[in-house]
Design an enzyme around this catalytic site. Structure first.
Site, short mmCIF file in Angstrom:
data_model
loop_
_atom_site.label_atom_id
_atom_site.label_comp_id
_atom_site.label_asym_id
_atom_site.label_seq_id
_atom_site.Cartn_x
_atom_site.Cartn_y
_atom_site.Cartn_z
N ASP A 156 0.82 -1.22 0.00
CA ASP A 156 0.00 0.00 0.00
C ASP A 156 0.86 1.27 0.00
O ASP A 156 2.09 1.22 -0.04
CB ASP A 156 -0.96 -0.06 1.20
CG ASP A 156 -2.31 0.57 0.90
OD1 ASP A 156 -2.39 1.44 0.03
OD2 ASP A 156 -3.29 0.19 1.57
N TRP A 200 -2.23 3.84 -5.33
CA TRP A 200 -3.24 4.82 -5.74
C TRP A 200 -2.71 6.24 -5.57
O TRP A 200 -1.88 6.52 -4.70
CB TRP A 200 -4.54 4.67 -4.93
CG TRP A 200 -4.30 4.33 -3.48
CD1 TRP A 200 -4.51 3.14 -2.89
CD2 TRP A 200 -3.77 5.19 -2.47
NE1 TRP A 200 -4.14 3.19 -1.58
CE2 TRP A 200 -3.69 4.44 -1.29
CE3 TRP A 200 -3.34 6.51 -2.43
CZ2 TRP A 200 -3.19 4.96 -0.09
CZ3 TRP A 200 -2.84 7.03 -1.25
CH2 TRP A 200 -2.79 6.26 -0.10
N GLY A 201 -3.20 7.12 -6.42
CA GLY A 201 -2.82 8.53 -6.28
C GLY A 201 -1.49 8.87 -6.94
O GLY A 201 -1.14 10.04 -7.03
N ASP A 221 -10.12 4.04 -3.75
CA ASP A 221 -10.89 2.91 -3.21
C ASP A 221 -12.30 2.86 -3.79
O ASP A 221 -13.00 3.87 -3.85
CB ASP A 221 -10.96 3.01 -1.68
CG ASP A 221 -9.65 2.56 -1.05
OD1 ASP A 221 -8.66 2.39 -1.78
OD2 ASP A 221 -9.63 2.38 0.18
#
Ligand code: GAL
Length: 439
Positions: A156, A200-201, A221
């Protein structure tokens, strides 16, 4: 000759060292995770409310509900399995209460069921729920996960170290775990952990993440509502080309069975994820799943496209439909899609309207269709053969937010007089230079 090659090789490696260029791990074309990973993940259904019983029951239900039989292989634990602090010697520790039998015991039982086991960590100081992250402990943690018996690691993107500490961009940050996994595989002779990036991002991961992992998250998400599904399809419609063997756009955990998705919406969700070659990770409480949701997750004809061993690429839009082509619209994503498969051309039609609609396309709008041929039509949801399409196809009264998934197979030359001599009339021209009918 041999010594010249050697000299060249050492000059090249010296250049690599002196130039300060990172020595890249090659794309992971080592036979590991060539196809999208199919399995189960604890996050969407349970968030932090997990323990060894929940995980094991999930694994057992994957088997007893027949999900393993249709190709789901992984049981993946997400965030919140650890103690808040590392041990005195610096290792992550499994939560003493919630995983009291120990991780080895759990992965043994998952393996005994014939499934693989996945675990979770983070590229920063902490995970998103503030459990220990793996920054500066990448090798130690990868080794622990392997010693615990895990086969797969989701990594993550929370609690990232300051730039003046890491002095690396995003690529360098993920290089650390990829290097650790490669080194570990070398040191132990065991297969590398399958790495699933959850970055993500970050900027355009589809351009660089392939060299590190079997998948990368393309979007934030997911949530269990049609707005989220439509928005993720829209965002991925522009980068669908990036999925192929060994590297997949990860559209996030499946919400089939969660929230207020209707049956038709859940079908669309599953079809889009499968045909766009996303990992398919079931994220619902399987002890409570309805028969209709289960039948969606077990659609073997749709899964077969996702797991096509010959064609790794995704469906892509050939016409956006409601919007002009290439227009981004999170409530009305592209509607008309096609792609190759080992058994023919796949079509996906998405009715993004709030009411039923007829959906029409000319066959040659898809690049994978041959002009002058007719095609047998297989419906991947009704599981029926629906005759032969010549020149065009109409799906009648597609319900709101629903999907049509078709497999078209070449069925020989089209019948005589099927229409104008060219399916695309603009430059339809005779050998003597005169334009044909319809031009
Ligand atoms: C998010 C991630 C989710 C889940 C969660 C756990 O960053 O996108 O899929 O893993 O963290 O805290």
């Amino acid at each position: 000759m041999g010594s010249f090659v050697l000299l060249l090789a050492s000059l090249l490696s010296a250049w690599t060292l002196f130039s300060g260029e990172p020595v890249h791990v090659q794309a992971l074309d080592d036979g590991v995770a060539r196809l999208p990973v199919l399995g189960y993940n604890t996050w969407n259904a349970y968030h932090c409310d997990i323990n060894e019983t929940v995980v094991l029951q999930g694994a057992q239900l994957m088997v007893s509900l027949g999900l393993k039989d249709v190709g789901y292989t992984h049981v993946n634990i997400d965030d919140c399995y650890a103690e808040r602090n590392r041990s005195a010697s610096g290792d992550i520790v499994a939560d003493h209460v919630r995983f009291s039998s120990g991780m080895n015991n759990l992965t043994d039982q998952i393996h005994d069921l014939g499934m693989k086991a996945g675990i979770y960590s983070d590229s920063g100081w902490f995970t998103c729920q503030l459990y220990p992250g793996s920054y500066q402990n990448e090798y130690r943690d990868a080794k622990l996960f392997q010693d615990w018996g895990f086969d797969y690691l989701k990594f993550d993107n929370c609690a990232i170290p300051y730039d003046d500490i890491i002095r690396q961009g995003i690529v360098g940050k993920y290089q650390r775990i990829a290097d650790a996994i490669a080194q570990l595989a070398k040191d132990t002779g065991k297969p590398p952990l399958i790495l699933s990036l959850c970055e993500w991002g970050e900027e355009q991961p589809w351009l660089w993440a392939r060299r590190f992992g079997q998948s990368w998250r393309t979007t934030g998400d997911i949530s269990p509502d049609w707005g989220s599904i439509a928005s993720i399809i829209n965002q991925n419609s522009f980068i669908a080309w990036a999925s192929d063997f060994y590297g997949h756009n990860d559209m996030d955990i499946l919400e089939v069975g969660n929230g207020d998705l209707t049956y038709e919406e859940a079908k669309t969700h599953f079809t889009a994820w499968a045909l766009m070659k996303s990992p398919l990770l079931i994220g619902t409480d399987l002890s409570n799943i309805s028969d209709s949701d289960l039948s969606i997750l077990k659609n073997e004809e749709v899964i077969a496209i996702n797991q096509d061993p010959v064609v790794g690429t995704s469906v892509t839009p050939f016409r956006w439909g409601i919007n002009p082509d290439w227009v981004s619209n999170s409530t009305h994503p592209a509607q008309y899609w096609s792609g190759e498969s080992q058994n023919g051309t796949v079509f996906m039609l998405v009715n993004t309207l709030d009411e039923p609609a007829n959906m029409f396309f000319n066959l040659t709008e898809s690049p994978w269709i041959r002009a002058g041929r007719q095609y047998s039509v297989r419906d991947l949801w009704t599981h029926t053969d629906n005759g032969t399409a010549v020149r065009n196809f109409t799906a009648h009264a597609v319900p709101a937010h629903s999907v049509v998934a078709l497999l078209l197979k070449d069925a020989g030359d089209e019948p005589p007089n099927s229409g104008p001599p060219c399916a695309r009339p603009e430059w339809c021209i005779n050998q003597n230079g005169t334009l044909g009918p319809g031009a």
